[in-house]
Design a protein around this motif. Structure first.
Motif, PDB file in Angstrom:
ATOM      1  N   PHE A 230       0.818  -1.218   0.000  1.00 29.96           N
ATOM      2  CA  PHE A 230       0.000   0.000   0.000  1.00 29.96           C
ATOM      3  C   PHE A 230       0.853   1.271   0.000  1.00 29.96           C
ATOM      4  N   LEU A 231       1.745   1.406   0.976  1.00 26.99           N
ATOM      5  CA  LEU A 231       2.571   2.614   1.093  1.00 26.99           C
ATOM      6  C   LEU A 231       3.553   2.737  -0.059  1.00 26.99           C
ATOM      7  N   ASN A 232       4.125   1.610  -0.502  1.00 25.25           N
ATOM      8  CA  ASN A 232       5.067   1.640  -1.630  1.00 25.25           C
ATOM      9  C   ASN A 232       4.399   2.173  -2.898  1.00 25.25           C
ATOM     10  N   LEU A 233       3.165   1.743  -3.132  1.00 24.04           N
ATOM     11  CA  LEU A 233       2.442   2.175  -4.325  1.00 24.04           C
ATOM     12  C   LEU A 233       2.061   3.650  -4.245  1.00 24.04           C
ATOM     13  N   LYS A 234       1.648   4.093  -3.056  1.00 21.66           N
ATOM     14  CA  LYS A 234       1.325   5.512  -2.884  1.00 21.66           C
ATOM     15  C   LYS A 234       2.567   6.376  -3.101  1.00 21.66           C
ATOM     16  N   THR A 235       3.700   5.918  -2.581  1.00 20.10           N
ATOM     17  CA  THR A 235       4.967   6.646  -2.757  1.00 20.10           C
ATOM     18  C   THR A 235       5.363   6.688  -4.225  1.00 20.10           C
ATOM     19  N   MET A 236       5.182   5.568  -4.901  1.00 19.17           N
ATOM     20  CA  MET A 236       5.513   5.482  -6.330  1.00 19.17           C
ATOM     21  C   MET A 236       4.644   6.429  -7.147  1.00 19.17           C
ATOM     22  N   ALA A 237       3.351   6.486  -6.839  1.00 19.42           N
ATOM     23  CA  ALA A 237       2.437   7.374  -7.555  1.00 19.42           C
ATOM     24  C   ALA A 237       2.830   8.833  -7.369  1.00 19.42           C
ATOM     25  N   ALA A 238       3.200   9.184  -6.135  1.00 17.89           N
ATOM     26  CA  ALA A 238       3.624  10.561  -5.859  1.00 17.89           C
ATOM     27  C   ALA A 238       4.940  10.877  -6.576  1.00 17.89           C
ATOM     28  N   HIS A 239       5.858   9.914  -6.580  1.00 18.01           N
ATOM     29  CA  HIS A 239       7.165  10.114  -7.214  1.00 18.01           C
ATOM     30  C   HIS A 239       7.014  10.398  -8.710  1.00 18.01           C
ATOM     31  N   TYR A 240       6.093   9.703  -9.365  1.00 16.11           N
ATOM     32  CA  TYR A 240       5.900   9.870 -10.812  1.00 16.11           C
ATOM     33  C   TYR A 240       4.850  10.928 -11.157  1.00 16.11           C
ATOM     34  N   GLY A 241       4.321  11.580 -10.144  1.00 16.11           N
ATOM     35  CA  GLY A 241       3.405  12.688 -10.384  1.00 16.11           C
ATOM     36  C   GLY A 241       2.011  12.303 -10.843  1.00 16.11           C
ATOM     37  N   VAL A 242       1.557  11.107 -10.492  1.00 15.67           N
ATOM     38  CA  VAL A 242       0.206  10.687 -10.889  1.00 15.67           C
ATOM     39  C   VAL A 242      -0.705  10.492  -9.671  1.00 15.67           C
ATOM     40  N   ASN A 243      -0.266  10.975  -8.511  1.00 17.98           N
ATOM     41  CA  ASN A 243      -1.041  10.784  -7.280  1.00 17.98           C
ATOM     42  C   ASN A 243      -2.399  11.475  -7.312  1.00 17.98           C
ATOM     43  N   ASN A 244      -2.535  12.508  -8.160  1.00 13.02           N
ATOM     44  CA  ASN A 244      -3.845  13.173  -8.285  1.00 13.02           C
ATOM     45  C   ASN A 244      -4.796  12.424  -9.215  1.00 13.02           C
ATOM     46  N   ASN A 245      -4.270  11.436  -9.931  1.00 11.99           N
ATOM     47  CA  ASN A 245      -5.092  10.659 -10.870  1.00 11.99           C
ATOM     48  C   ASN A 245      -5.558   9.334 -10.302  1.00 11.99           C
ATOM     49  N   ILE A 246      -4.951   8.901  -9.193  1.00 17.25           N
ATOM     50  CA  ILE A 246      -5.311   7.607  -8.618  1.00 17.25           C
ATOM     51  C   ILE A 246      -5.729   7.769  -7.167  1.00 17.25           C
ATOM     52  N   GLU A 247      -6.840   7.137  -6.814  1.00 10.77           N
ATOM     53  CA  GLU A 247      -7.319   7.141  -5.435  1.00 10.77           C
ATOM     54  C   GLU A 247      -7.127   5.753  -4.836  1.00 10.77           C
ATOM     55  N   PHE A 248      -6.395   5.695  -3.724  1.00  9.10           N
ATOM     56  CA  PHE A 248      -6.200   4.440  -3.008  1.00  9.10           C
ATOM     57  C   PHE A 248      -7.346   4.313  -2.004  1.00  9.10           C
ATOM     58  N   MET A 249      -8.257   3.408  -2.267  1.00  9.31           N
ATOM     59  CA  MET A 249      -9.526   3.372  -1.539  1.00  9.31           C
ATOM     60  C   MET A 249      -9.534   2.420  -0.349  1.00  9.31           C
ATOM     61  N   GLY A 250      -8.477   1.608  -0.192  1.00 11.41           N
ATOM     62  CA  GLY A 250      -8.464   0.649   0.900  1.00 11.41           C
ATOM     63  C   GLY A 250      -9.488  -0.446   0.682  1.00 11.41           C
TER      64      GLY A 250
END
Length: 351
Positions: A230-250
Motif C-alpha cells: 500500500f505505502l510503496n504504491l502511494k509513494t511510487m504514484a507521488a514520485h511519478y506525479g500521478v497521485n492526483n489521478n489515482i485514489e487508493f480506496m483501501g
C-alpha cells in the motif's frame, strides 16, 4: 427435516459470521445458491485455521465447526486429529455422502483419509496458489482417490505440468446476474481491485498511468484493496506525479465494489498469477471491459484484452481509452451452472 445428501466441507478458512465479506466470497455465493436450489442437501463445515478461535457456530443455517488452528505449525497435528474426530461425530449423526475440500493441502489430505473411512466420494477444488511446484502436498496425497476440480484452463494446464495428471473437471465460480442501467455515465476510467501484494503487480498500474496521463491528463483511476504494498504504491504514484489521478480506496465491501464497477469503464488487472480470478467474472457481469495478462479465467474477447508483456499491457489500456466501449453485462459463469455441476459430482458415486 430429512436430507438426501450430507456434504462435509473441509476448508482452511471460513467466514466467521454473515458479515465477513472478505473470506472466500465465491464459496459463500456458491453455498447460498446451492441451498436455494437443492433444499434437501445438508452442508456441514469444518474449518481448520480461521476463524482463529475454537468454537461451533451457524452461518446462514449451515453448521460450522472452527478448530481455531490460527496457522500455527505447532498445533497442526492436533487440528488434524480434532478434524477427524469431529468428522466421525458428524458421520455418526447423519452419514456423510460426499466430502468436498478446498485447496490441495491439509484439508485434501484429511479428506482423503475420511473418504476412505466413510466410503464416500471426495471432491477437491483447486483454489489458486496451491497449484505450485513448491506444494509438498502433491507428494503426500494419493491423487487417484480424488475428483480434482480446477477453476480455469490455465490452472488445469499448470496442475498437469506439475503432476502429470489431468483434472477431472473444470468448474468456474459463478456469479448472479447484476442489475444496472447500461446508459449510466461511467466516470471512473480505470478500476483495479485486489490484494496489494507483489504478486498482483500493481506497480504496472502506476507505470501505465504515467504513460496515459500524457494523453489523458484528467484520467480517473481507483485502486481498491489493502496489503503490504500500500505505502510503496502511494509513494511510487507521488514520485511519478500521478497521485492526483489515482485514489487508493483501501478495503471495500463487495456491495461497494460492485457499485464502483457499475460506474467504471476498464477493469485493469496486472497480476502475474491467478488460479481463477473471480473478480474478472464480477467485472464482466457489471459491464466492464478488461485488460489483463493470460492468467486465471483469461479469454480473449471483444470485452477482454490479454497482453503478452508490460508494454502491450500499457498499449492496450491506452487503445481502449481511445475506443468506443460497450458496457453491456456479460455473465460468463452463471452461478446456477456452477451449482448444478457440483451437484453432479456429489451424486456421482451414489446408487
Amino acid at each position: 427435516m430429512k436430507f438426501d445428501n450430507n456434504i462435509l466441507l473441509l476448508v482452511p478458512g471460513f467466514p466467521k459470521d454473515e458479515n465477513d465479506f472478505l473470506c472466500t466470497p465465491p464459496v459463500q455465493d456458491y453455498l447460498l445458491k446451492y441451498k436455494e436450489l437443492f433444499t434437501n442437501t445438508k452442508f456441514t463445515v469444518i474449518t481448520f485455521q480461521y476463524p482463529y478461535e475454537k468454537r461451533d457456530y451457524s452461518w446462514n443455517g449451515i453448521s460450522v465447526c472452527s478448530l481455531g488452528g490460527n496457522n500455527s505449525r505447532i498445533k497442526k497435528l492436533l487440528v488434524w486429529k480434532d478434524a477427524i474426530k469431529k468428522a466421525k461425530q458428524i458421520n455418526k449423526e447423519f452419514p456423510v455422502t460426499s466430502i468436498h475440500t478446498f485447496w490441495f493441502g491439509e484439508c485434501a489430505l484429511i479428506g482423503n483419509y475420511l473418504s476412505s473411512y466413510f466410503n464416500c466420494n471426495h471432491i477437491c477444488t483447486l483454489m489458486g496458489q496451491d497449484v505450485r511446484l513448491s506444494n509438498y502436498y502433491f507428494r503426500l496425497i494419493n491423487k487417484d482417490k480424488i475428483s480434482i476440480i480446477s477453476l480455469s484452463q490455465n490452472q488445469s494446464n499448470e496442475f498437469f505440468k506439475i503432476t502429470k495428471r489431468k483434472v477431472d473437471d473444470e468448474i468456474f465460480w459463478g456469479i448472479e446476474n447484476q442489475d444496472y442501467n447500461v446508459d449510466d455515465k461511467r466516470e471512473i476510467d480505470l478500476l483495479a481491485v485486489g490484494s496489494l501484494i507483489p504478486l498482483k503487480n500493481y506497480s504496472l498500474l502506476i507505470k501505465t498511468l504515467v504513460v496515459i496521463v500524457k494523453i489523458f491528463p484528467n484520467i480517473v483511476c481507483k485502486l481498491v484493496g489493502d496489503g503490504p504494498e500500500f505505502l510503496n504504491l502511494k509513494t511510487m504514484a507521488a514520485h511519478y506525479g500521478v497521485n492526483n489521478n489515482i485514489e487508493f480506496m483501501g478495503l471495500k465491501t463487495r456491495k461497494e465494489i460492485f457499485g464502483l464497477m457499475k460506474y467504471s469503464k476498464i477493469f485493469i488487472h496486472p497480476s502475474k498469477f491467478e488460479g481463477s480470478g473471480f473478480v474478472f467474472a464480477e467485472a464482466l457481469a457489471n459491464g466492464m471491459n478488461i485488460v489483463s495478462f493470460n492468467v486465471g479465467y483469461a479469454k480473449q474477447s471483444e470485452k477482454w484484452q490479454i497482453a503478452k508483456d508490460d508494454n502491450e499491457f500499457i498499449f492496450i489500456t491506452k487503445k481502449l481509452l481511445l475506443s468506443k466501449l460497450c458496457f453491456g453485462p456479460f455473465n460468463i459463469f452463471p452461478i446456477s451452472e456452477t451449482v448444478h455441476k457440483y451437484h453432479q459430482h456429489y451424486n456421482m458415486n451414489q446408487a
